[in-house]
Design an enzyme around this catalytic site. Structure first.
Site, mmCIF file in Angstrom:
data_model
loop_
_atom_site.group_PDB
_atom_site.id
_atom_site.type_symbol
_atom_site.label_atom_id
_atom_site.label_comp_id
_atom_site.label_asym_id
_atom_site.label_seq_id
_atom_site.Cartn_x
_atom_site.Cartn_y
_atom_site.Cartn_z
ATOM 1 N N HIS B 57 13.330 -9.181 13.910
ATOM 2 C CA HIS B 57 14.398 -9.440 14.980
ATOM 3 C C HIS B 57 13.696 -8.632 15.911
ATOM 4 O O HIS B 57 14.120 -7.545 16.216
ATOM 5 C CB HIS B 57 15.604 -8.972 14.369
ATOM 6 C CG HIS B 57 16.305 -9.736 13.385
ATOM 7 N ND1 HIS B 57 15.874 -9.695 11.934
ATOM 8 C CD2 HIS B 57 17.370 -10.779 13.416
ATOM 9 C CE1 HIS B 57 16.786 -10.650 11.218
ATOM 10 N NE2 HIS B 57 17.569 -11.082 12.457
ATOM 11 N N HIS B 260 16.652 -13.810 19.186
ATOM 12 C CA HIS B 260 17.283 -12.897 18.329
ATOM 13 C C HIS B 260 16.452 -12.650 17.066
ATOM 14 O O HIS B 260 16.203 -11.339 16.518
ATOM 15 C CB HIS B 260 18.716 -12.881 18.092
ATOM 16 C CG HIS B 260 19.461 -12.380 16.893
ATOM 17 N ND1 HIS B 260 19.494 -10.800 17.043
ATOM 18 C CD2 HIS B 260 19.643 -12.664 15.676
ATOM 19 C CE1 HIS B 260 20.137 -10.573 15.902
ATOM 20 N NE2 HIS B 260 20.133 -11.424 15.111
ATOM 21 N N GLU B 402 42.873 0.164 8.041
ATOM 22 C CA GLU B 402 42.414 0.671 6.733
ATOM 23 C C GLU B 402 40.740 0.616 6.883
ATOM 24 O O GLU B 402 40.234 1.242 6.538
ATOM 25 C CB GLU B 402 42.818 -0.541 5.453
ATOM 26 C CG GLU B 402 44.438 -0.552 5.386
ATOM 27 C CD GLU B 402 45.122 -1.252 6.342
ATOM 28 O OE1 GLU B 402 44.675 -1.945 7.125
ATOM 29 O OE2 GLU B 402 46.546 -1.192 6.013
ATOM 30 N N HIS B 466 50.771 -8.285 -1.963
ATOM 31 C CA HIS B 466 50.399 -6.898 -2.349
ATOM 32 C C HIS B 466 50.095 -6.584 -3.898
ATOM 33 O O HIS B 466 49.758 -5.348 -4.167
ATOM 34 C CB HIS B 466 51.638 -5.910 -1.974
ATOM 35 C CG HIS B 466 51.893 -5.845 -0.476
ATOM 36 N ND1 HIS B 466 52.219 -7.006 0.405
ATOM 37 C CD2 HIS B 466 52.313 -4.808 0.219
ATOM 38 C CE1 HIS B 466 52.219 -6.532 1.595
ATOM 39 N NE2 HIS B 466 52.296 -5.316 1.579
#
Lengths: 668, 668
Positions: B57, B260, B402, B466
């Protein structure tokens, strides 16, 4: 703390809307009293619902579903009886009022709960509406003109997935999206300023949103209504309404974190009630809107019969025709399965406009662009690289936002399910970023197809951070999800066929970065059964299980074992455990032949967890990967055919020395 | 596209810093030429390194490690020889220059690669520095005064985890953090404005950052240096330097996405070289800074001997004393294991200042607050709820973030590894949000302890969103991670003991929301072996494997089978598969006794993937959960003792009818 989504499914743009001027004295006099009654009714109803079983979430910051349930009841949804409303937090197995809203129940657009998902879903719903409107609306016939309303709390503005989606909604100029921020500045730990002191209004503006403020969200109904009306008139931006509220208003714990997740207590509810108390029996009726829309569609069908037929087909979720679009044959040269995915699916995406295909900034790598694709973009956008689009476009650049990509796709899929089938794409490893959204798609039974490329260790130099050693274990365990690793172009056709057939199940098609040889005897229908015999051999001493990018390794090892060591093998191709589990026991046994005492060894450079069910041993990888060119990485991990052959022979030898090993799973 | 992190490990605040005035004519004359040479050298070196194996790269947008490697070489890191530099993208197994930077190698602070992790790690490094400075520095002795420099690309500003960390860094007023944004406006798909048109400077300002602009990042070295110097003087905010650059400068593909991720091609590199070409042999030396810091610490030890001893102990990673701080006994009453975690770990956190304990807004639920804890906060912050703190505090409110919590914790742990042991906490389900960061901690071999509460279906009313049906399968498969489910308080002590002993391995201690009975014969040392015999029985017809919150169910079923059906059972407690795998074969066989033909049934309301290695059958859950109160949820899934007993009996019956089932894993 789930955001509640209210996705208007009916209003056409030329419907009369009631204009409300908050400064009007008349309004203040005429409506304030009835507002007051409605507010108190709602607040007491919610206090009661939480108090009955001494649990639940009275604080409107989140778990907003209780508001949504009460709203559905009051607007006359048939199944949402008062008895059902009282099932909230009860032990009733058939409750329509679970702790978080669930899409299965009438009037609930999406299942939410995990924070930040709902706002991303809302962006998807708004995009779906924009796209379908651009595709199907004609002058005088706005058959799709939904405005998406999304209520969020403080936490939804902290979660990364929400922030990704917010940035994208601003970029796409989704003027049909209103986010109502219940700004009570309370989260579980205390006041929000313990963890967040940013200027949220400026942040939203910098992301391309219009910001409206409502200073007194507890009592200023007129102000809220005015802001909602104003947001609906937005011509070029999504709207963020910052509504200051007080959590647990009227209870002893108002304005504190305690009000979020615990009932107020019987005494407190009684005290609240003593001041006022009345019968919440009046029902409003929403069915008129539905009938009005049906009338519009009927007139549309007369004016534009062909378009209306396409529209009808889309709404029905009819995907007829994809089978014929998938190639019957593929070039014989070795082909990366990510490229095979393009060969298989590009014609389908081109041919059927149900598909909206996106990528998290990996277009050159994931091969999902079909000839003539048009990007989904705001039509006024002029990019520096010159790749523009419009809302009718079906190729979505999500930016480097894997999590929002998948959560938004859930929204696209949930908008009249079946009408849009979203496809996402990225490296397989980054579906760990997106996993909470992939999970929600599975939970909601939405058909979303994820093209996950660069799987296995063969992806090479990007190294251990990109080599998804343990990720397949997650997706093989996830309920209602197909994780499929095809081994060559023919199997890739099978993987996509399975994904396209699974109308209530998301699929991950997991493909290689590097070229895979086209193998003899691979079968797309075999893939759809999860596993099948690639090479049978009645005299086999061993079954070799090959998977995906390493299927050719199994074939090579079988050949070498026979040629150089006289060991007879059979080869099973095993692209998908979940599909295999759905087969009859007889098929499963005939495929594996372990009941005949033929031991099986699986070859896959992943954590072996779960293969123990189908194999006696595994050549696997239980450490993180290593940065090397793909072929060198295979050699480094002993996954070249030569070394694998030796490992398999070693296992056969070892078992002869300790028969008990035949009853124990062995990593070789 | 990894951000490169350069974490100065030496500068004390009173060191002389060279002031540079970018407007000075003298500077322009004296330094511009040498800058030009250095820049060209770097650019050509990187072109060459990528071209040699036709991969890698070259674009500095990301994969910035190649810059970092060259920098390490030029600053004299001994192992980073020119030969090693050339190992980039080679097939050398011992290369120090992998495709993404890896912490194992000298001079690399953290392993990065998955986008957004690095910037969050940088926030952690800056917090670590702030905290240690507040704890150990004394007037005249700034023994900790690091400034963290982090280079990022466009993508890092799109990823949610980066956005979460940015918000938190602004909140904490981390003036010792500088983020250098290599703003080349190119990502893989094309120009950034295809997916992101927000006003990034305004967004950063709204998040509490100082923004500095460098308009010509390709040539204006003085401007960059000036911005870096200025950021170092910031008294109360982190700094964002927006540096406009051109990707692939000087190559044919400059300013395009192609620059890139692919080598420029031999012709292009040659063309670049023709203009200039010179010997990159000069080495600068960084060792002087290290010696200077060592001198400072020596003088500090003389002035503050006791503090210096504590400092030395911390830097050594010495945690001596935790064993004595864990209670030997627990109350006999039924206790939720999340509460047991508090009983076990709060005294350790209180007693040893190596621990920094945080939560993603779930303080009331996760029981991680010890008496007298002080929050990590900017000391000038005054919160509305009145809970303030200072940088010396060791309890961190991460907000509802989180993913950033875990990625920042990796940064805390990577700052002189061992000096800080971070603890995170949230519901287990939300460790799916954080999974990419948990993974990076495991990959980097960092001791980070995650307290994951509300596991199993017993967490109840929050429902399927959950209930972490499939999540344990991920963490059991993840390399170098301990996933431990303790069954009562004694086992919870064992889980924390294992976590505290694992100095190069993160641990998830997975606990229940609901109360669990204290069981007879549970043993903390048994937990540390992964599994152990809870109830032996020589006459056993069956082994019942119990896990975590359902261990008591296994005990109950064994009792019932014996009392009511005359079936003799033994019970194995199995809290951690990875620890068990590390035991000798003889121990494993003696624990399971499958080699003696005793079949084993595991009881766990999770996806069973992986249990096939240890059991012949499983009472398990392979669909998503259901919203019901905890006890009702167990009943709904047939996980009450009565129903489980029937299911186990049914299995024994079924196997009698089809002996082959003894060789196949059966879901009962």
């Amino acid at each position: 703390m789930a955001p509640g989504l209210l996705n208007e499914t009916n209003t056409s743009a030329d419907m009369p809307t009631k204009k409300i001027d908050p400064s009007s004295q008349e309004l203040a006099a005429a409506e304030k009293e009835s507002h007051d009654i409605v507010l108190k009714t709602f607040r007491l109803l919610i206090s009661d619902l939480c108090q009955q079983f001494k649990g639940g979430h009275p604080g409107p910051t989140g778990h907003t579903c209780i508001f949504q349930y009460a709203f559905l009841h009051l607007t006359g949804y048939k199944d949402m009886t008062f008895d059902q409303l009282k099932s909230y937090h009860s032990e009733r197995y058939d409750a329509l009022c679970p702790g978080h809203p669930e899409i299965e129940h009438e009037g609930i657009e999406v299942t939410t709960g995990p924070l930040g998902q709902g706002i991303a879903n809302a962006v998807g719903l708004a995009m779906a509406s924009k796209h379908l409107a651009a595709t199907f609306n004609r002058p005088g016939f706005d058959v799709v003109s939904n405005h998406t309303w999304c209520m969020i709390g403080d936490a939804c503005l902290q979660e990364g997935v929400g922030l990704e989606a917010i940035s994208l909604a601003g970029h796409f100029k989704l003027n049909n999206l209103t986010v109502i921020y219940d700004n009570n500045q309370i989260t579980c730990d205390g006041s929000v300023d313990m963890t967040n002191t940013e200027n949220i209004n400026e942040k939203m503006k910098s992301c391309g949103w219009t910001v409206l403020d409502v200073e007194d969200g507890c009592y200023d109904i007129a102000g809220i209504v005015h802001a909602l009306e104003q947001s609906k008139q937005s011509s070029d931006k999504p709207t963020f309404i910052n509504v200051r509220t007080v959590i647990g208003l009227g209870s002893k714990v108002q304005g504190t974190a305690v009000a979020h997740g615990a009932a107020f207590g019987a005494d407190d509810v009684a005290a609240q009630k003593r001041a006022y108390g009345f019968d919440p029996d009046e029902h409003f009726v929403g069915e008129g809107y539905v009938r009005e829309w049906e009338g519009l569609v009927a007139r549309y069908a007369e004016a534009h019969p062909e378009l209306a037929e396409r529209f009808r087909k889309r709404v029905k979720g009819d995907l007829t025709g994809w089978e014929q679009l998938i190639p019957e044959k593929f070039p014989e040269k070795a082909t990366a399965s990510r490229a095979s995915s393009g060969l298989v699916f590009n014609p389908v995406a081109k041919g059927l406009d149900s598909f909206m295909v996106g990528t998290a900034d990996l277009s050159p790598s994931v091969n999902m662009i079909w000839p003539g694709k048009v990007d989904f973009q705001n039509p006024d956008l002029r990019t520096s690289c010159g790749i523009d689009g419009n809302y009718g476009g079906r190729y979505i650049h999500y930016g480097v936002r894997e999590h929002a990509m998948c959560a938004i796709s859930n929204g696209l899929a949930a908008f009249s399910p079946g009408t849009i089938v979203p496809v996402t794409s990225s490296f397989f490893m980054f579906y760990l970023y997106a996993a909470p959204a992939v999970r929600m798609g599975a939970l909601m039974r939405l058909q979303v197809i994820h093209h996950a490329t660069h799987d296995s260790i063969g992806m090479g130099e990007d190294g251990p951070t990109h080599q998804p050693i343990e990720l397949a274990a997650l997706y093989r365990a996830m309920p209602n999800l197909l994780y499929i690793r095809p081994g060559d172009s023919e199997e890739t056709a099978g993987a996509w066929a399975a994904a396209l057939s699974a109308r209530e199940t998301p699929t991950i098609v997991s493909t290689s970065r590097h070229a895979l040889p086209q193998l003899a005897h691979t079968r797309r229908d075999g893939v759809q059964r999860g596993a099948y015999v690639l090479q049978e051999n009645d005299a086999a001493a061993l079954t070799l299980i090959g998977v995906g990018a390493e299927l050719s390794h199994a074939v090579g090892v079988a050949q070498k074992l026979k040629d150089e060591h006289g060991v007879e093998c059979r080869v099973v191709s095993f692209p998908c455990q979940r599909l295999f589990e759905a087969q009859p026991l007889a098929y499963r046994r005939a495929t594996l032949r372990r009941h005949q005492g033929v031991p099986a060894v699986v070859l896959e450079p992943y954590a072996p967890n779960g293969w123990e069910r189908y194999a006696d041993a595994a050549a696997c990888v239980t450490r993180f990967g290593h940065s090397l060119p793909g072929t060198a990485a295979y050699r480094y991990f002993g996954f070249d055919v030569e070394t694998l052959t030796g490992r398999v022979l070693g296992y056969l030898e070892k078992v002869r020395g300790d028969e008990m090993l035949r009853r124990e799973f062995v990593e070789i």
